[in-house]
Design a protein around this motif. Structure first.
Motif, PDB file in Angstrom:
ATOM      1  N   MET A  54       1.134  -1.324   0.189  1.00 51.56           N
ATOM      2  CA  MET A  54      -0.042   0.147  -0.316  1.00 51.56           C
ATOM      3  C   MET A  54       0.768   1.209   0.049  1.00 51.56           C
ATOM      4  O   MET A  54       1.380   1.089   0.720  1.00 51.56           O
ATOM      5  CB  MET A  54      -0.891  -0.066   0.973  1.00 51.56           C
ATOM      6  N   LYS A  55       0.589   2.232  -0.587  1.00 52.50           N
ATOM      7  CA  LYS A  55       0.823   3.344  -1.064  1.00 52.50           C
ATOM      8  C   LYS A  55      -0.022   4.572  -0.489  1.00 52.50           C
ATOM      9  O   LYS A  55      -1.162   4.635  -1.216  1.00 52.50           O
ATOM     10  CB  LYS A  55       1.924   3.974  -2.468  1.00 52.50           C
ATOM     11  N   ILE A  56       0.593   5.471  -0.122  1.00 49.81           N
ATOM     12  CA  ILE A  56      -0.461   6.288   0.231  1.00 49.81           C
ATOM     13  C   ILE A  56       0.294   7.983   0.039  1.00 49.81           C
ATOM     14  O   ILE A  56       1.342   7.795  -0.391  1.00 49.81           O
ATOM     15  CB  ILE A  56      -0.325   6.955   1.711  1.00 49.81           C
ATOM     16  N   LYS A  57      -0.630   8.433  -1.368  1.00 46.28           N
ATOM     17  CA  LYS A  57      -1.027   9.195  -2.089  1.00 46.28           C
ATOM     18  C   LYS A  57      -1.260  10.951  -1.385  1.00 46.28           C
ATOM     19  O   LYS A  57      -2.139  10.798  -0.785  1.00 46.28           O
ATOM     20  CB  LYS A  57      -0.605   9.683  -3.379  1.00 46.28           C
ATOM     21  N   ALA A  58      -0.477  11.825  -1.206  1.00 49.84           N
ATOM     22  CA  ALA A  58      -0.901  13.793  -0.202  1.00 49.84           C
ATOM     23  C   ALA A  58      -0.839  14.160  -1.756  1.00 49.84           C
ATOM     24  O   ALA A  58       0.277  15.039  -1.996  1.00 49.84           O
ATOM     25  CB  ALA A  58       0.273  13.893   0.794  1.00 49.84           C
ATOM     26  N   ASP A  59      -2.141  15.299  -1.369  1.00 47.62           N
ATOM     27  CA  ASP A  59      -1.853  16.539  -2.336  1.00 47.62           C
ATOM     28  C   ASP A  59      -2.189  17.752  -2.025  1.00 47.62           C
ATOM     29  O   ASP A  59      -3.240  17.965  -1.154  1.00 47.62           O
ATOM     30  CB  ASP A  59      -3.430  16.156  -2.931  1.00 47.62           C
ATOM     31  N   THR A  60      -1.252  18.661  -0.969  1.00 52.27           N
ATOM     32  CA  THR A  60      -0.871  19.486  -0.524  1.00 52.27           C
ATOM     33  C   THR A  60      -1.701  21.106  -1.380  1.00 52.27           C
ATOM     34  O   THR A  60      -2.178  21.408  -0.190  1.00 52.27           O
ATOM     35  CB  THR A  60       0.131  19.900   0.012  1.00 52.27           C
ATOM     36  N   GLY A  61      -2.425  20.585  -2.600  1.00 52.24           N
ATOM     37  CA  GLY A  61      -2.717  22.221  -2.564  1.00 52.24           C
ATOM     38  C   GLY A  61      -4.221  21.630  -2.581  1.00 52.24           C
ATOM     39  O   GLY A  61      -5.229  22.456  -2.685  1.00 52.24           O
ATOM     40  N   VAL A  62      -4.366  20.650  -1.582  1.00 53.68           N
ATOM     41  CA  VAL A  62      -6.155  19.568  -2.364  1.00 53.68           C
ATOM     42  C   VAL A  62      -6.222  20.161   0.240  1.00 53.68           C
ATOM     43  O   VAL A  62      -7.110  20.749   0.491  1.00 53.68           O
ATOM     44  CB  VAL A  62      -6.501  19.030  -2.609  1.00 53.68           C
ATOM     45  N   CYS A  63      -5.063  19.426   0.617  1.00 53.40           N
ATOM     46  CA  CYS A  63      -5.504  19.827   1.835  1.00 53.40           C
ATOM     47  C   CYS A  63      -5.730  20.989   2.197  1.00 53.40           C
ATOM     48  O   CYS A  63      -5.127  22.244   2.304  1.00 53.40           O
ATOM     49  CB  CYS A  63      -3.761  19.435   2.325  1.00 53.40           C
ATOM     50  N   VAL A  64      -6.823  20.887   3.615  1.00 47.58           N
ATOM     51  CA  VAL A  64      -6.524  22.139   4.305  1.00 47.58           C
ATOM     52  C   VAL A  64      -6.813  22.548   6.296  1.00 47.58           C
ATOM     53  O   VAL A  64      -6.180  23.232   6.323  1.00 47.58           O
ATOM     54  CB  VAL A  64      -8.696  22.448   4.709  1.00 47.58           C
ATOM     55  N   GLY A  65      -5.472  21.621   5.731  1.00 43.84           N
ATOM     56  CA  GLY A  65      -4.822  21.356   7.333  1.00 43.84           C
ATOM     57  C   GLY A  65      -6.013  20.789   8.997  1.00 43.84           C
ATOM     58  O   GLY A  65      -5.311  21.557   9.900  1.00 43.84           O
ATOM     59  N   ALA A  66      -6.557  20.424   8.501  1.00 44.46           N
ATOM     60  CA  ALA A  66      -7.749  20.041   9.151  1.00 44.46           C
ATOM     61  C   ALA A  66      -7.041  19.408  10.523  1.00 44.46           C
ATOM     62  O   ALA A  66      -7.468  18.717  11.878  1.00 44.46           O
ATOM     63  CB  ALA A  66      -9.024  19.423   8.692  1.00 44.46           C
ATOM     64  N   GLY A  67      -6.037  18.004   9.910  1.00 43.46           N
ATOM     65  CA  GLY A  67      -4.880  17.458  11.201  1.00 43.46           C
ATOM     66  C   GLY A  67      -6.258  15.989  11.380  1.00 43.46           C
ATOM     67  O   GLY A  67      -5.152  15.441  12.125  1.00 43.46           O
ATOM     68  N   MET A  68      -6.911  15.534  10.572  1.00 41.67           N
ATOM     69  CA  MET A  68      -7.143  14.207  11.283  1.00 41.67           C
ATOM     70  C   MET A  68      -6.599  13.287  10.793  1.00 41.67           C
ATOM     71  O   MET A  68      -5.980  12.187  11.769  1.00 41.67           O
ATOM     72  CB  MET A  68      -8.916  13.854  10.375  1.00 41.67           C
ATOM     73  N   CYS A  69      -5.677  13.332   9.689  1.00 39.22           N
ATOM     74  CA  CYS A  69      -4.388  12.520   9.642  1.00 39.22           C
ATOM     75  C   CYS A  69      -3.253  12.158  10.945  1.00 39.22           C
ATOM     76  O   CYS A  69      -3.095  11.514  11.305  1.00 39.22           O
ATOM     77  CB  CYS A  69      -3.787  12.355   7.952  1.00 39.22           C
ATOM     78  N   ALA A  70      -3.018  14.207  10.973  1.00 38.29           N
ATOM     79  CA  ALA A  70      -1.967  13.830  12.071  1.00 38.29           C
ATOM     80  C   ALA A  70      -2.959  13.053  13.512  1.00 38.29           C
ATOM     81  O   ALA A  70      -2.236  12.180  14.489  1.00 38.29           O
ATOM     82  CB  ALA A  70      -1.316  14.161  12.119  1.00 38.29           C
ATOM     83  N   LEU A  71      -4.379  13.040  13.732  1.00 35.84           N
ATOM     84  CA  LEU A  71      -4.338  12.593  14.512  1.00 35.84           C
ATOM     85  C   LEU A  71      -4.902  11.469  14.544  1.00 35.84           C
ATOM     86  O   LEU A  71      -5.075  10.945  16.342  1.00 35.84           O
ATOM     87  CB  LEU A  71      -5.989  13.107  15.335  1.00 35.84           C
ATOM     88  N   THR A  72      -5.599  10.518  13.444  1.00 39.65           N
ATOM     89  CA  THR A  72      -5.296   9.823  13.393  1.00 39.65           C
ATOM     90  C   THR A  72      -4.281   8.364  13.349  1.00 39.65           C
ATOM     91  O   THR A  72      -4.856   7.501  13.846  1.00 39.65           O
ATOM     92  CB  THR A  72      -6.113   8.903  12.454  1.00 39.65           C
ATOM     93  N   ALA A  73      -3.246   8.875  12.360  1.00 37.13           N
ATOM     94  CA  ALA A  73      -2.005   7.979  12.184  1.00 37.13           C
ATOM     95  C   ALA A  73      -0.653   8.858  12.531  1.00 37.13           C
ATOM     96  O   ALA A  73      -0.183   9.330  11.497  1.00 37.13           O
ATOM     97  CB  ALA A  73      -2.350   7.283  11.174  1.00 37.13           C
TER      98      ALA A  73
END
Length: 64
Positions: free
Chosen positions: A1-20
């Motif tokens: 599994m590979k994760i991709k992140a689009d920083t141009g779409v990210c709104v900085g909610a932080g759910m990802c950092a809180l969850t994992a």
């Protein structure tokens, strides 16, 4: 599994950092997602998948 992140779409909610927090962090500059482990080990896959699902902006995606 590979994760991709689009920083141009990210709104900085932080759910990802809180969850994992072992897999994701946030930029100190603008709060956007920072991938710490683009290919997380099996022990972190469930949390990473949940973080992708919870992302409110859809900035995260998985590649199997």
């Amino acid at each position: 599994m590979k994760i991709k992140a689009d920083t141009g779409v990210c709104v900085g909610a932080g759910m990802c950092a809180l969850t994992a927090p072992e897999v994701f962090d946030q930029s100190e500059e603008d709060g956007t997602v920072v991938l710490l482990q683009p290919e997380p080990p099996a022990s972190r896959e469930a949390a990473a998948r949940r973080a992708v699902q919870l992302c409110p902006s859809g900035a995260l995606s998985l590649e199997e």
